[in-house]
Design a protein around this motif. Sequence first.
Motif, PDB file in Angstrom:
ATOM      1  N   PRO A 372       0.701  -1.286   0.172  1.00 29.15           N
ATOM      2  CA  PRO A 372      -0.095   0.043  -0.107  1.00 29.15           C
ATOM      3  C   PRO A 372       0.750   1.400   0.072  1.00 29.15           C
ATOM      4  N   ASN A 373       2.088   1.044   0.434  1.00 30.80           N
ATOM      5  CA  ASN A 373       3.004   2.392   0.137  1.00 30.80           C
ATOM      6  C   ASN A 373       3.318   2.774  -1.239  1.00 30.80           C
ATOM      7  N   TYR A 374       3.091   1.977  -2.046  1.00 29.95           N
ATOM      8  CA  TYR A 374       3.584   2.197  -3.488  1.00 29.95           C
ATOM      9  C   TYR A 374       2.245   2.056  -4.601  1.00 29.95           C
ATOM     10  N   THR A 375       1.256   1.300  -4.282  1.00 30.14           N
ATOM     11  CA  THR A 375       0.168   1.289  -4.959  1.00 30.14           C
ATOM     12  C   THR A 375      -1.130   0.985  -4.284  1.00 30.14           C
ATOM     13  N   ASN A 376      -2.304   0.828  -5.035  1.00 32.47           N
ATOM     14  CA  ASN A 376      -3.737   0.735  -4.370  1.00 32.47           C
ATOM     15  C   ASN A 376      -4.431  -0.326  -5.096  1.00 32.47           C
ATOM     16  N   VAL A 377      -5.558  -0.660  -4.650  1.00 33.12           N
ATOM     17  CA  VAL A 377      -6.254  -1.507  -5.114  1.00 33.12           C
ATOM     18  C   VAL A 377      -7.148  -1.128  -6.497  1.00 33.12           C
ATOM     19  N   GLU A 378      -7.244   0.022  -6.789  1.00 34.90           N
ATOM     20  CA  GLU A 378      -7.429   0.543  -8.078  1.00 34.90           C
ATOM     21  C   GLU A 378      -6.433   0.038  -9.172  1.00 34.90           C
ATOM     22  N   PHE A 379      -5.228   0.326  -8.807  1.00 37.27           N
ATOM     23  CA  PHE A 379      -4.087   0.074  -9.993  1.00 37.27           C
ATOM     24  C   PHE A 379      -4.083  -1.347 -10.095  1.00 37.27           C
ATOM     25  N   VAL A 380      -4.145  -2.466  -8.836  1.00 36.07           N
ATOM     26  CA  VAL A 380      -4.009  -3.646  -9.029  1.00 36.07           C
ATOM     27  C   VAL A 380      -5.149  -4.333  -9.876  1.00 36.07           C
ATOM     28  N   SER A 381      -6.173  -3.989  -9.559  1.00 32.93           N
ATOM     29  CA  SER A 381      -7.601  -4.338 -10.415  1.00 32.93           C
ATOM     30  C   SER A 381      -7.523  -3.962 -11.934  1.00 32.93           C
ATOM     31  N   ASN A 382      -6.933  -2.802 -12.057  1.00 31.45           N
ATOM     32  CA  ASN A 382      -6.683  -2.185 -13.519  1.00 31.45           C
ATOM     33  C   ASN A 382      -5.749  -3.274 -14.311  1.00 31.45           C
ATOM     34  N   GLN A 383      -4.652  -3.361 -13.463  1.00 27.41           N
ATOM     35  CA  GLN A 383      -3.484  -4.231 -13.887  1.00 27.41           C
ATOM     36  C   GLN A 383      -4.121  -5.641 -14.372  1.00 27.41           C
ATOM     37  N   PHE A 384      -4.945  -6.107 -13.491  1.00 23.82           N
ATOM     38  CA  PHE A 384      -5.380  -7.478 -13.803  1.00 23.82           C
ATOM     39  C   PHE A 384      -6.226  -7.571 -14.868  1.00 23.82           C
ATOM     40  N   VAL A 385      -6.948  -6.657 -15.207  1.00 26.97           N
ATOM     41  CA  VAL A 385      -7.972  -6.373 -16.330  1.00 26.97           C
ATOM     42  C   VAL A 385      -7.185  -6.049 -17.738  1.00 26.97           C
ATOM     43  N   ASN A 386      -6.259  -5.219 -17.586  1.00 24.70           N
ATOM     44  CA  ASN A 386      -5.587  -4.659 -18.790  1.00 24.70           C
ATOM     45  C   ASN A 386      -4.505  -5.852 -19.272  1.00 24.70           C
ATOM     46  N   THR A 387      -3.858  -6.562 -18.368  1.00 22.85           N
ATOM     47  CA  THR A 387      -3.062  -7.627 -18.760  1.00 22.85           C
ATOM     48  C   THR A 387      -3.618  -8.677 -19.688  1.00 22.85           C
ATOM     49  N   LEU A 388      -4.864  -9.154 -18.944  1.00 23.97           N
ATOM     50  CA  LEU A 388      -5.551 -10.202 -19.532  1.00 23.97           C
ATOM     51  C   LEU A 388      -6.084  -9.542 -20.809  1.00 23.97           C
ATOM     52  N   SER A 389      -6.838  -8.352 -20.967  1.00 25.53           N
ATOM     53  CA  SER A 389      -7.420  -7.964 -22.036  1.00 25.53           C
ATOM     54  C   SER A 389      -6.255  -7.485 -23.215  1.00 25.53           C
ATOM     55  N   GLN A 390      -5.070  -7.093 -22.892  1.00 28.10           N
ATOM     56  CA  GLN A 390      -4.134  -7.154 -24.286  1.00 28.10           C
ATOM     57  C   GLN A 390      -3.728  -8.677 -24.478  1.00 28.10           C
ATOM     58  N   GLY A 391      -3.842  -9.555 -23.875  1.00 31.57           N
ATOM     59  CA  GLY A 391      -3.163 -10.824 -24.112  1.00 31.57           C
ATOM     60  C   GLY A 391      -4.335 -11.609 -24.930  1.00 31.57           C
ATOM     61  N   LEU A 392      -5.487 -11.419 -24.730  1.00 32.40           N
ATOM     62  CA  LEU A 392      -6.769 -12.234 -25.414  1.00 32.40           C
ATOM     63  C   LEU A 392      -7.346 -11.305 -26.418  1.00 32.40           C
ATOM     64  N   GLY A 393      -7.013  -9.651 -26.636  1.00 37.58           N
ATOM     65  CA  GLY A 393      -7.229  -9.146 -27.895  1.00 37.58           C
ATOM     66  C   GLY A 393      -8.792  -8.721 -27.665  1.00 37.58           C
ATOM     67  N   PHE A 394      -9.310  -8.183 -26.881  1.00 38.52           N
ATOM     68  CA  PHE A 394     -10.851  -7.975 -26.787  1.00 38.52           C
ATOM     69  C   PHE A 394     -10.770  -6.201 -26.600  1.00 38.52           C
TER      70      PHE A 394
END
Length: 485
Positions: A372-394
Amino acid sequence: MRATHSLVLTCALIAGTSFLETGATWAKPSADIVRAAANSVVRVMAEGCPGAKGSRAGSGFVWPEPGKIVTALHLVADCQTLTVEYVEAGVQRRAQATKSLRRADLALLTVENPPSVQPLSKTATAQTQEVLAAIGLPLNVRNWQETYGSRGLNVNRLSDILNDSARREIENLGAPAIDLDVFRLTAVVKPGSSGGPIINAQGAVVGIVDGGLDGGASSLNWAVPAHLLQELAERGQSGANVGLGAAAESVFAFSIPETGENAASVNQDLVCGGRSYFHLATRSLNEIVDSMETPGTLDDPQGFAYVVTTLAENVPENDLAALSFNLFVDSETGATVAVPENMTLAEESGFCVASSNQGDIALIFQGQVFDPNYTNVEFVSNQFVNTLSQGLGFINCQADLAFSQAVPHSRVDGLLARRFAALCYHAQSGEQAYNFVAHLGRMNSYLGIVAVNGEFYDTGAYANPAKTRDWAAAALAVIISTYQI
């Protein structure tokens, strides 16, 4: 991971919500402290107990002197034969329940010819957010295991963390007292750990593991404070024939071993995506729905009924009821992830992926612990979604408001969750795919779950029934995982 998998994009993020509970920084119990305390932890086995199964298994610890064992009353209540296994010493001994404190769900056993084992005689009071270690002997696990967590906020009485259904069950049972002093654990302990000690960084016992309701499928854990041990020793009732009867099995099911072909899989670890989950049980949709029917269990019963009713338009009701799910508990968040039993589960590209053999239908999940000193849950959830979306092409995902929650909800056990559904398009082919997604979190730990349907045109009332059934199972798995099952 196949390119035709899909997921919801940034429209599925949890915006403006923090899962963090802030507070002081506490030292974690060291490996040496935990190991020393574990020498005093035992497995307690009870036979001839009231109920259909008639046997129970749990944990306990040596206190206040050699030859005395503290455990959970619900584990040994009204049972005919008790055996204590000193796992570290490699011996078993017969025991008798000599005292019980019904209101605190505690029992004191006296062991015949006990080995020389150091008691956990030092006790203390758990401080809010102090890092603690719960030590137990889970079902189907040979050696002791520790689970690290902390004392959660805003819990002073057992009634503070019970939903309506659990409150009625415990009131009807009469143990423990509904107004009992307790504290909530922020981590989930495995079935069979009831009665085990919870220690702090100094090795002092601060609590005793209790809780685990609804067939063992609830992520709700609580601890009985260590100060009640003295009351057990000084004012406890003689023996443990207290008349809880067979009802103890339905209320405190963490103490009941699984039977049948799935027994060996209970507590087996699933490791994927850098996270460890333990297998809690295998349940049909019928069994899961039965556990959620009573008021107070579902945060959105109308929404759940709407999802099931909509799916029933495409899948016969009997087929839906017969769907079976493996329930995996994420000890970090306390979420119970429901994975369709007929799907093949494996790790792919750092994610847990359960794939259908009927085509491009899957359940994908991943957990993360963030600083929590460097990031927050908004960033982590965004990262989860974007990593998958970029890899799966939607691309161009449009939220389906009929199945989406506008804001996160807080479960009775403190876990925050938010559900979405959306229709997406494949960047290359332009084909449509429908998706369910859930974001779940507790403190600085996050879990994302997505059901993807890349067979959008081949599922439905008049489409391929096998594919439609698998899609219904994946969609229900996401919805179920957001509830306290």
